[in-house]
Design an enzyme around this catalytic site. Sequence first.
Site: not given
Length: 231
Positions: A25-26, A29
């Site tokens: 997820h990170e 980003h």
Amino acid sequence: MHFSVDRLISIALTVVLVMFSAIVHEVAHGWAAFRLGDPTAKEAGRLTLDPRAHLDGFGSVLLPLLLAFIGAPVFAFAKPVPYNPYRLRHPRRDELLVALAGPASNLAQALLGTVLLAVVWQLAPGAYGAGTVPFELVSGLLDVITTYMSVNLVLCFFNLIPFPPLDGSKVVLFFLKGEARRKFYELNEYAMFGLILVLYVLPMLLGVDPLGIYLDATAGSLYGLLVGTVI
């Protein structure tokens, strides 16, 4: 409090999968920001799946362990990947796209899990029926895949809640300008513990669980639909 060995294994599996999914997820980003003109995450060495670059002692380990033990919806957060909205080519629009890249990565992982589930489900009967693969191994693999799907759907929809510092709050930020936008950035620095208080502590005290209702209606419903297409 007594926990069986199977329960402890299930908790450990859930936490490991949540940690991995939160790291993806990170990275999503950071990758989105890089593609949109901001190399901050790349310069910081954060465009990697190496957990050492991302894990947060509380958010990545203690928090998901605690939530798993008490039976609450399990989520985790890794160290936020740094980015500079002023280095984006179109800051207002691109900041929204960077934020949504995280939940999108979790949805993609859940869909990948669905494909893996379909493959294993189709091959499993022949494999253990012929005696080449133990039934316990096939069953365990199905548990891993469905847990992976579930935790990613929870992370996806949890992060879409429009409350700082969650990704869904960037939808609100998209409509803010000037001083309101600056104050919103300041609020992000202190919002995580406030979020935990509002979504977990107050419901336990008041006996109302809006987070559980929301996740059942979103992540739970989509999980049932995806699994139902396979099994």
